[in-house]
Design an enzyme around this catalytic site. Structure first.
Site, mmCIF file in Angstrom:
data_model
loop_
_atom_site.group_PDB
_atom_site.id
_atom_site.type_symbol
_atom_site.label_atom_id
_atom_site.label_comp_id
_atom_site.label_asym_id
_atom_site.label_seq_id
_atom_site.Cartn_x
_atom_site.Cartn_y
_atom_site.Cartn_z
ATOM 1 C CD GLU A 211 -24.587 -17.317 -19.328
ATOM 2 O OE1 GLU A 211 -25.061 -16.698 -18.362
ATOM 3 O OE2 GLU A 211 -23.965 -16.757 -20.268
ATOM 4 C CG ASP B 289 -27.814 -13.080 -21.219
ATOM 5 O OD1 ASP B 289 -26.844 -12.954 -21.973
ATOM 6 O OD2 ASP B 289 -27.713 -13.401 -20.027
ATOM 7 C CD GLU C 252 -25.279 -8.549 -16.162
ATOM 8 O OE1 GLU C 252 -26.190 -9.382 -16.293
ATOM 9 O OE2 GLU C 252 -24.095 -8.791 -16.451
#
Length: 726
Positions: free
Chosen positions: A411, A383, A309
């Site tokens: 999240e 993820d 990322e």
């Protein structure tokens, strides 16, 4: 009495009632260390009789902390402070100390407890009965004290004890994604608890209570900054501040670790390169490690996110992950520090299934990493989704230390407005059989090092902690912090047993409360999977914020950030084909796992669309079509949240009004958001299936366009890169 004096009298009475109410209110700040007074008279009397006196030699700071905790707990629960004594002949009943300090008692301590385990034992000495808490080290005595207090908190008998316990994992670490400006990436409980501006001069009580809470569940490490690291964390200005935190944590057996930016030699050191094979770079890191250990002699080591990322890493210079990790390992080795090197890597330029990339990059380097390197692997290959199969790297690198990484901060699980008890998620992964060493090669056994005793072991949890008064935003989110610590200590512990303990320690021992709420907790994660991502769907949340549904997202800037990349819905069907006729991600698993998940006759419904693309009319085990089954799960999920709320309503009066009301309001919010997830996803996927929603289900309140147009401003937890997922 005059009207004026009568008015004053009523005013004083009102103020008194308010004061009484405040005295009984509970913000949740104390977490599971409430030490509520035991109101059941018989139990209280028994405990009082058994805990009349105390022998506890406490010379070190850690033993003093253990002694202080014991007295705090006993006074809170029983309103007694056992008297001190110098010998064991005066009728004292509780004896605590290290094996060395109690050597005159000739207590047999099992070798298995090691340096962090403890023994709690009832013994007769000179024909008198004693409860003895002992261990080989000071910090292990502290762990024993916390467990002894837990027995009383949960109304367990303490008259005949023989408990020998030790951690099965070496490094049990919380990872904070806290930035130096006090924002928290994917944090939903306020700002960072680290007040950098006031450090090192001001030590907030919260730092001490944070350390106490971690020690109470056996957590022994804390990475205090974001994996998307700022090089400034290694500057002398911040090392002085970190030193102050380390001094607090050390008392409770917690080592500090730092996330480091791989390009720090360039950004902080003024070098022209961060190439791990460059001699000047090696020297810079070695010198920096020496400097850190001068500030913090027991510093734990580095956590590194590299070449993922946009983060710099060894591949930036044509080197490998092994080159980068080993260079840092060499710098830390003289000080006995470790490198936790994250396996969360994926590259937009790699034309392959994202779920395969970590395996493809790390598997070839099995056995190539230094002994003080541990590869930190997320529980699943994408993820931290509401449900994922276990990561294929577990068991695939028998000569490399692998560290489990779970995410406590929610999240992808509704932030801090949804009640989701994550221990069943942890257990689902940990008890999965990898078959890499034959049947019974569970993920738990892999990370415990059962198949290679030479390897270091670890478990990390991405923290859900912030500056909110109750630490985690949602009172029940505290249970995920607690459960992580318990399962890092012993990955094979039962989620039900952990929930039972947490409820009793946090709220009340009243079974009328504990029994139904424990059932609610154990079901909560499955509810969330149902209203968000049933049947193996994944990564269909809102772009950037990861808040709310977004199965329509197809413009996120790169394919593997788009929801459409993962569900692949079309007129023919839905699901990601990862079998041999698709991306063949299943090939990364052992043949037994490949065959089980690759075969439609044996693949569990929970992973069906993770591994298979199926037509909408595919007949499920229930007899329903795939479309009808998906609709059923979405509606069942939202309805289950409604049932949770009804259960919680019955708990009024059984706990403090403050937390009861807070949870009630949060459940109402969760129900509204679960309904939005349900309606948005069902309407979107219906545009492909062209099939009706069953007559027995309420129709969505709005058209699909309404949900697509929903906007959420200033959603918490967003870092500098709006698409960064960590």
């Amino acid at each position: 009495m005059t009207k004026y004096s009568l008015k004053n009298k009523y005013l004083l009475l009102l103020l008194l009632l308010v004061a009484i109410n405040k005295a009984h209110a509970d913000s949740g700040y104390k977490l599971w260390l409430e030490y509520n007074k035991i109101t059941y008279q018989r139990a209280s009397a028994v405990y009082r009789q058994q805990l009349r006196y105390l022998i506890f030699p406490a010379a070190s700071d850690q033993l003093k902390a253990a002694r202080g905790e014991l007295l705090k707990g006993l006074d809170g629960m029983l309103s007694i402070l056992p008297g001190d004594a110098k010998t064991i002949t005066d009728g004292q009943t509780l004896v605590i100390g290290t094996r060395q300090s109690l050597k005159s008692l000739s207590i047999v301590v099992p070798d298995t407890i090691g340096s962090e385990g403890y023994l709690i034992k009832t013994a007769f000495i000179h024909q008198k009965k004693y409860t003895i808490i002992t261990a080989n080290t000071d910090v292990a005595v502290l762990y024993g004290v916390f467990n002894f207090l837990k027995l009383i908190q949960t109304n367990q008998p303490i008259s005949n004890l023989n408990i020998a316990d030790h951690p099965r994992i070496m490094y049990r670490v919380l990872d904070h994604w806290d930035n130096l400006n006090r924002t928290v990436e994917r944090g939903y409980a306020g700002s960072s608890i680290w007040n950098w501006h006031k450090l090192p001069g001001i030590i907030d009580q919260r730092y001490i209570d944070y350390a106490r809470a971690n020690a109470s569940v056996g957590i022994n490490g804390s990475v205090i900054n974001n994996v998307n690291a700022d090089a400034l964390i290694l500057s002398p200005q911040y090392l002085t501040k970190i030193q102050a935190l380390a001094n607090v944590f050390r008392v409770y057996g917690i080592k500090i670790y730092l996330s480091v930016k791989f390009s720090s030699p360039v950004e902080l050191g003024g070098l022209k390169t961060a190439d791990p094979l460059d001699a000047a770079v090696k020297k810079w890191w070695a010198d920096k490690a020496d400097e850190i250990y001068r500030y913090i002699p027991d510093f734990g080591g580095f956590l590194v996110k590299a070449n993922s990322e946009g983060q710099p890493g060894p591949q930036t210079y044509g080197r490998t992950h092994a080159d980068g990790a080993n260079m840092l390992a060499d710098a830390l080795a003289p000080h006995h520090g470790i490198v936790m090197w994250r396996a969360f890597v994926y590259d937009n330029n790699v034309p392959d299934d994202r779920s395969k990339q970590a395996y493809n990059e790390f598997k070839p380097f099995d056995g190539k990493f230094k002994d003080n390197v541990i590869i930190q692997v997320k529980n699943g290959p994408i993820d931290f989704q509401p449900r994922e199969p276990f990561h294929p790297l577990f068991g695939a690198m028998p000569n490399t230390a692998l560290m489990m990484e779970f995410q406590l901060t929610q999240e992808y699980l509704g932030f801090s407005t949804h009640l989701v008890y994550e221990a069943p998620l942890f257990a689902e992964c940990l008890q999965s059989d990898t078959y890499t060493q034959g049947k019974g090669s569970t993920v738990s056994r892999v990370i415990k090092g059962d198949f290679n005793k030479k390897l270091i072991t670890g478990m990390a949890g991405v923290a859900n902690i912030g500056s909110d008064l109750n630490w985690c935003g949602h009172p029940f989110a505290q249970a995920n912090w607690y459960a992580f610590g318990r399962m890092a200590w012993n990955p094979d512990q039962s989620p039900a047993a952990i929930a039972d303990d947490w409820l009793k320690m946090t709220f009340t021992n009243n079974t009328v409360f504990v029994s139904p709420v424990k059932k609610l907790m154990l079901q909560s994660r499955e509810n969330t999977v149902n209203y968000m991502t049933p049947l193996g769907l994944h990564h269909i949340m809102g772009v950037s914020t990861h808040y709310g549904p977004g199965p329509w997202v197809d413009n996120a800037g790169r394919p593997d950030w788009n929801a459409t990349y993962y569900h692949k819905a079309d007129s023919a069907g839905i699901g990601f084909n990862r079998t041999g006729t698709g991306s063949n991600a299943l090939e990364q698993y052992a043949p037994q796992v490949n065959a089980h998940w690759g075969n439609l006759q044996t693949c569990p419904d929970e992973y069906l669309l993770w591994f298979h693309h199926l037509r909408w009319t595919y007949k499920m085990r229930s007899g329903r079509s795939l479309w009808d089954e998906m609709v059923h799960h979405y509606y069942q999920g939202a309805d289950s949240v409604k049932q949770m709320g009804l259960t919680w309503d019955k708990m009024q009066g059984k706990i403090d009004a403050e937390r009861f009301t807070e949870v009630k309001q949060l459940m109402q919010t969760q129900l509204a958001e679960a309904t939005t997830w349900r309606d948005a996803c069902v309407l979107y996927f219906q545009t492909f299936s062209k099939m009706p929603i069953g007559a027995g289900y309420p129709k969505p309140a709005h058209p699909l366009s309404y949900y697509k147009d929903m906007k959420f401003y200033y959603v918490p937890g967003i870092g500098g890169n709006n698409y960064m997922t960590n």
